[in-house]
Write an enzyme that holds these catalytic residues in place. Sequence first.
Site, PDB file in Angstrom:
ATOM      1  CG  ASP A   2      -0.116   0.002   2.546  1.00  0.00           C
ATOM      2  OD1 ASP A   2       0.855  -0.752   2.646  1.00  0.00           O
ATOM      3  OD2 ASP A   2      -0.449   0.783   3.454  1.00  0.00           O
TER       4      ASP A   2
ATOM      5  CD  GLU B 125       4.480   0.648   6.646  1.00  0.00           C
ATOM      6  OE1 GLU B 125       5.378   0.882   7.470  1.00  0.00           O
ATOM      7  OE2 GLU B 125       3.985   1.542   5.918  1.00  0.00           O
TER       8      GLU B 125
HETATM    9 ZN   LIG Z   1       6.890   2.628   3.621  1.00  0.00          ZN
END
Ligand SMILES: [Zn+2]
Length: 369
Positions: free
Chosen positions: A78, A139
Amino acid sequence: MIDRQRLYATFMELCSIDSEPKNERPMADRLTAILKELGFSVTEDDTGTRIGGNAGNLIARLEGTKPGAPLLFSCHMDRVAPGVRVKPRIEGNYIVSDGTTVLGADDAAGLAAIIEGVTVIRGQNIPHPTLEVLFTVAEELALTGSAHLESSRITSRCGFVLDAGGPVGEIVVQAPEQAKINAVFHGRSAHAGFAPEEGISAIQMAALAITRMKLLRIDPETTANIGSIQAAGPTNIVCDRCSLQAEARSLDPAKLQAQVEVMVEAMENAAAEMGGSVEVDVQRCYPSYRLEQDAEPVRRAAEAAGRIGVPVRFKPTGGGSDANHFNNRGIPAVVLSCGYEKVHTTGERIALEQLDLLGRWVVAIVSGG
Ligand SMILES: [Zn+2]
């Protein structure tokens, strides 16, 4: 060695795939196809359904062609918003976005470097130990994807997380633990003109608490910040509700604990002194880690950086990454700098030379001892 044009093409293709957090499906599908083509067996965990996203973490494995402990390479799929309809292009010595979105080099640089590195290793029959590749989701949402990873799915005890700014060759050996504090102050409403003495202002309580806290830079290892404060009401009513959100980070868990306690105490004391109350919720987001220079992933990353001719520098970071979770769960992992700049802005960019070096670093780590 590496094929630069192929590496740039992979990188720009990945940047142009929409992949904001919880919407990594197109990226996960494309990466699954690429990894399978490279000979990996690929599985996807159920993190997507558990966090309300449309894709899970990808866990891929390529059996070794020589004996030796397996190695883990990891990146996140992401990117922060605005991260859809990215139009990457080469401008001079850099790859940039068109200025309306981030580039997504964080973390497509790592993804592309791992793919190019393995492509080279396979293509040139370079002997390698078993390789595990882990591409995580979400993340950028406080490491949510890696938090949901079942660590038993990873057998490596030596990991490399390609996910930091700074020139290739820099190795992050320390990262802080973070805590988030959510507080709601409760006072008592009263007419501010007719009977203010009957009121207890939640806004004043929060203000009193904040002025008693030490904030921002606490010591070389510790930081703290109030991120937001909300209270709304007309001026003729004593406000009875005020909420605030804060965080604290430290490389040292004991210092983090102490800082959080000071902040919570300031809130509770302010509320008590003014006759109100406060509800405080403290959440530990991720644990800190610290690796010594003789730890296996640190040693291997440094040795490989030396072989590709870049200066090695060990550094701490003020931010968290998936490596915080891996280290905490018994998978020693360092974070490698990827050479990208101005991340999380529409000015994000990466020098072509840095992308080359990152690909070469992966090859050097895999082929090293
Ligand atoms: Zn990163």
